[in-house]
Each structure stands twice: as structure tokens, then as C-alpha cells.
Design a protein around this motif. Structure first.
Motif, mmCIF file in Angstrom:
data_model
loop_
_atom_site.group_PDB
_atom_site.id
_atom_site.type_symbol
_atom_site.label_atom_id
_atom_site.label_comp_id
_atom_site.label_asym_id
_atom_site.label_seq_id
_atom_site.Cartn_x
_atom_site.Cartn_y
_atom_site.Cartn_z
ATOM 1 N N ALA A 1 36.021 43.404 28.346
ATOM 2 C CA ALA A 1 36.738 44.410 29.138
ATOM 3 C C ALA A 1 36.746 44.031 30.618
ATOM 4 O O ALA A 1 37.753 44.229 31.307
ATOM 5 C CB ALA A 1 36.095 45.782 28.950
ATOM 6 N N VAL A 2 35.633 43.493 31.113
ATOM 7 C CA VAL A 2 35.593 43.020 32.507
ATOM 8 C C VAL A 2 36.648 41.937 32.723
ATOM 9 O O VAL A 2 37.397 41.954 33.714
ATOM 10 C CB VAL A 2 34.192 42.481 32.861
ATOM 11 N N ALA A 3 36.715 40.994 31.799
ATOM 12 C CA ALA A 3 37.705 39.921 31.921
ATOM 13 C C ALA A 3 39.123 40.467 31.893
ATOM 14 O O ALA A 3 39.981 40.047 32.689
ATOM 15 C CB ALA A 3 37.510 38.897 30.794
ATOM 16 N N GLU A 4 39.399 41.413 31.010
ATOM 17 C CA GLU A 4 40.747 41.981 30.926
ATOM 18 C C GLU A 4 41.082 42.799 32.172
ATOM 19 O O GLU A 4 42.228 42.794 32.628
ATOM 20 C CB GLU A 4 40.880 42.849 29.671
ATOM 21 N N GLN A 5 40.092 43.480 32.740
ATOM 22 C CA GLN A 5 40.344 44.289 33.929
ATOM 23 C C GLN A 5 40.578 43.408 35.156
ATOM 24 O O GLN A 5 41.394 43.731 36.020
ATOM 25 C CB GLN A 5 39.162 45.228 34.178
ATOM 26 N N ALA B 1 31.572 37.252 31.540
ATOM 27 C CA ALA B 1 30.250 37.006 32.106
ATOM 28 C C ALA B 1 30.375 36.313 33.464
ATOM 29 O O ALA B 1 29.680 36.667 34.428
ATOM 30 C CB ALA B 1 29.418 36.164 31.147
ATOM 31 N N LEU B 2 31.273 35.335 33.556
ATOM 32 C CA LEU B 2 31.486 34.650 34.833
ATOM 33 C C LEU B 2 32.047 35.601 35.882
ATOM 34 O O LEU B 2 31.612 35.593 37.042
ATOM 35 C CB LEU B 2 32.431 33.462 34.636
ATOM 36 N N GLU B 3 33.018 36.423 35.504
ATOM 37 C CA GLU B 3 33.601 37.362 36.466
ATOM 38 C C GLU B 3 32.564 38.353 36.976
ATOM 39 O O GLU B 3 32.543 38.696 38.158
ATOM 40 C CB GLU B 3 34.781 38.100 35.827
ATOM 41 N N SER B 4 31.698 38.816 36.085
ATOM 42 C CA SER B 4 30.648 39.744 36.484
ATOM 43 C C SER B 4 29.657 39.073 37.431
ATOM 44 O O SER B 4 29.262 39.640 38.459
ATOM 45 C CB SER B 4 29.926 40.271 35.240
#
Length: 407
Positions: A205-209, A390-393
Motif C-alpha cells: 500500500a505504501v508503494a501504491e500510495q 519497504a524502500l519507500e518507507s
């Protein structure tokens, strides 16, 4: 982005420094978003005067956060110096863990992946998790040409979630070796950087956002279907994790059309998983008369069956697609009734294999089963979405730390 203009400081001590830091961060974010920019362009985008923009760039260049990358040669008018974020200013790492392997990657501060590594994990790993994590991380660090010490933060994505009250992994009994009550302390002692842990579907979800189909959306549900069935809930722009970290474990959800599963944590399954998980596709295919069911793991077989169904206009496959879409919509109807999201993102190897034909059927079924009618879309981050999340976070926290020039 709203411009932040320096030179409007009041009487509060330290305000000019804070304003400079805000302007610095605004400029760095613009460079990340747009790539190399000239001083004039940065000034226009931030609302800063040319002298102030020049001072800002000089300050960031001296701090090692910005580098000169060339000129605007070939464009109308005099050549102008271009500036970009210094990719080597910081690095962040991510790990995607499942029972078969650990996939690791290191990205520079711009988000470009600098190195990747994949480590196959043994079936029984009760005493080897710390070694596996460090080996996978070191493999990605080596591939990136950096050192562990240059990695500012690591985010690890796993099935289930670490309960904040106990520090133990819950909802993932199929992940050997990850349930020790001392595991988080052992990993903290073994790794030199801050480490965060997040549910794998939450990271999708983080990646999609940040990068995919949910960009610009503050309220959405992501339904993931791969080796397991799960969801991520984003409310008001933030992940909703729940009291024990188990929000979104919808595979355990009791649903019509599936037997009631008791002691779901021991079974590691539940009604929705039994109705619309990957493991049901071979059974459905046999029921509808598909004869050439391929061998392999459930997720791979399910994806192949749905790929065929997405391209078939006759025979058993359209009925197979209809039945599976009804199963997915049945569970989604409960989520939609409670959350009323703006958007539902369908993701994971199994759902993506069904493509638009599956999405259209789920959308039509959901319109009949739920009072609200959110828009359904297929996820846009297809390449290792858990790892990308995980990378984006990790990058978000790293940039907050490294780009803070007020200290």
C-alpha cells in the motif's frame, strides 16, 4: 507544493533558521520530483528571489545534498547551471521476507535502486534468522558498492505483524524462526542502523500510495492475493495497523459461501481465504471442467489459470472468472461496508494475472453487494511491490533525517 518564502521572519529566536530549513526541504523535494533544475526554475517553483535561491543552492551544495549536473545547453536563452539531489548523500535498505526467500535491496536517497540480492531460506530456520537477515542485507550492500555504515535505515516486510505490546510476530505461523520473543533485540544488536518492521501488504500500500495506482488518495483499501489473502487500510493518508498490528488480516474474515473456520490462528486460514485465496482456483477449475491444470505452487497455478481465463471468450474459463470474482467481491463487500473507502486497489500476482476482465467482474459484483461503490483499480507497482514499499518507507524517514538542515 505550497511555496515557503524566507525573509518573513518574526521576532521568535531561531525563526530564520527554521525558515531556511523549510525552504531547503522544499527545494530538495522539488529536485526529487522534477530532476535537475536551474536556479531560476527553483526560484519560480518555491517563490524565492534569485539571490535567496542562489544562497539556498550554495548552502545545500556545501552540505553535500546537492550537486551541479550540467547546464541547459541546447535550450533557448543563455546556458544555466542545473542542480540535482546528490544521490550518494544517503542510502536506505528494504527486505521482503517470506518462507522461501529474503529479497533485499539498497536505494540511494533519490530512490534509485543501487543493489539487490536474494537469499533462499531453509525450511527450518529457528536459530538462523539474524544470520539470514544480515547475509541478505550484506549482499545488497555489496551489490550497491557501499558499506553497512552508509545505510541510514532498514525496513523489513514480513507476513503478519509484530505485536507492539509483546514484540512477537503474530498472524504468520508459516514463517519459521521469526516468532522468538527476543528476535527484535537480537536484530537490533546485529545491525548498525535503525530497523523498522512492517506487514508486507501494508508496504505494498505504501508503494501504491507513493508510486502507483493510489497516488493522491487519502482513503483506500488494498486487497492483496498471492500466497495469502490480505488487505491494507489507509485512512486519512495513514496506514491503519490496529491494536495488535493485525488490521487487514482479512484472510481470517468469516464470509458467506465458505465454511466457518474456528481457531483461525492455528489453521492460519479463515473463511475469506478459503473462499477466494489462491488455493481455491485449482478446485474451481476442476469444477468447471478445466482439464489441463498446470502443476506447481498454489499462487503460480492460480495466476496461470487466471491468465488463461482473462483471454478466453468461451469454454469453462469465463465461468471460472465469474466465480472467483464473486468470491473476491464477497469479502470486499464487508470491508467496504465498514470503511467506505474512496478507492480499492487490487494487487498481488493472482489478481494481477486476471487483469481488467477480473477487475470488471469484481466491480460489477461489488456494486450489487455493497451500498457504497468505490472505484476498483489494478495495482500499478508490479515489480517486487513489497520490497519497493519497504524502500519507500525507509527512504521517507532517511530523507527527513538527512534533509533537515536546521540542526
Amino acid at each position: 507544493m505550497h511555496p515557503v518564502v524566507a525573509g518573513t521572519s518574526g521576532n521568535t529566536p531561531g525563526t530564520p533558521r527554521v525558515l531556511r530549513a523549510m525552504n531547503d526541504r522544499a527545494a530538495l523535494d522539488l529536485l526529487l520530483e522534477h530532476g535537475p533544475l536551474s536556479r531560476t526554475r527553483i526560484g519560480k517553483l518555491t517563490g524565492l528571489s534569485k539571490p535567496t535561491a542562489s544562497q539556498l543552492l550554495a548552502r545545500l551544495e556545501a552540505a553535500g545534498l546537492v550537486v551541479a549536473t550540467g547546464t541547459t545547453e541546447g535550450r533557448p536563452g543563455p546556458n544555466a547551471q542545473l542542480y540535482a539531489v546528490n544521490a550518494r548523500a544517503a542510502y536506505a535498505a528494504g527486505l521482503d521476507v517470506n518462507p522461501r526467500r529474503i529479497r533485499a535491496a539498497v536505494a540511494d536517497v533519490t530512490g534509485a535502486v543501487a543493489g539487490e540480492f536474494e537469499l533462499a531460506t531453509p525450511r527450518r530456520a529457528a536459530d538462523g534468522v539474524v544470520r539470514q537477515v544480515t547475509e541478505a542485507l550484506d549482499g545488497a550492500v555489496k551489490a550497491a558498492g557501499v558499506t553497512r555504515g552508509e545505510v541510514h535505515r532498514l525496513v523489513i516486510g514480513t507476513p503478519g505483524a509484530f505485536d507492539p505490546s509483546t514484540g512477537r510476530l503474530r498472524y504468520a505461523s508459516h514463517l519459521p524462526g521469526w516468532h522468538s520473543p527476543t528476535l527484535l533485540d537480537e536484530l537490533a544488536a546485529a545491525l548498525p542502523m535503525p530497523v523498522e518492521y512492517e506487514n508486507d501488504v501494508n508496504l505494498v500500500a505504501v508503494a501504491e500510495q507513493r508510486l502507483g495506482a493510489a497516488r493522491g488518495h487519502e482513503d483506500f483499501v488494498l486487497l492483496w492475493n498471492e500466497e495469502g489473502l490480505g488487505a491494507a487500510l489507509v485512512l486519512g493518508g495513514r496506514l491503519h495497523r490496529g491494536f495488535t498490528g493485525g488490521a487487514g488480516e482479512v484472510g481470517f474474515l468469516p464470509v458467506p459461501g465458505a465454511p466457518l473456520v474456528r481457531q483461525v490462528t492455528k489453521a492460519n486460514s479463515g473463511g475469506f481465504q478459503e473462499l477466494a485465496g489462491a488455493q481455491v482456483l485449482p478446485r474451481l477449475a476442476r469444477e468447471y471442467g478445466v482439464e489441463d491444470i498446470p502443476p506447481g505452487a498454489y499462487a503460480e497455478v492460480a495466476a496461470e489459470l487466471l491468465r488463461r481465463a482473462a483471454h478466453a471468450s468461451s469454454g469453462p474459463y469465463p465461468r471460472l472468472l465469474d466465480a472467483f470474482a464473486t468470491g473476491l467481491a464477497t469479502g470486499l463487500a464487508s470491508l467496504v461496508a465498514v470503511l467506505d473507502p474512496e478507492l480499492v486497489v487490487l494487487s498481488g500476482e493472482v489478481i494481477v494475472a486476471g487483469g481488467e476482465p477480473l477487475r470488471e467482474r469484481v466491480q460489477a459484483e461489488l456494486a450489487e453487494l455493497a451500498a457504497s461503490r468505490p472505484r476498483l483499480v489494478i495495482g500499478g507497482v508490479r515489480q517486487h511491490p513489497v520490497l519497493r514499499g519497504a524502500l519507500e518507507s525507509a527512504l521517507a524517514a532517511t530523507r527527513d533525517e538527512v534533509f533537515d538542515t536546521s540542526r
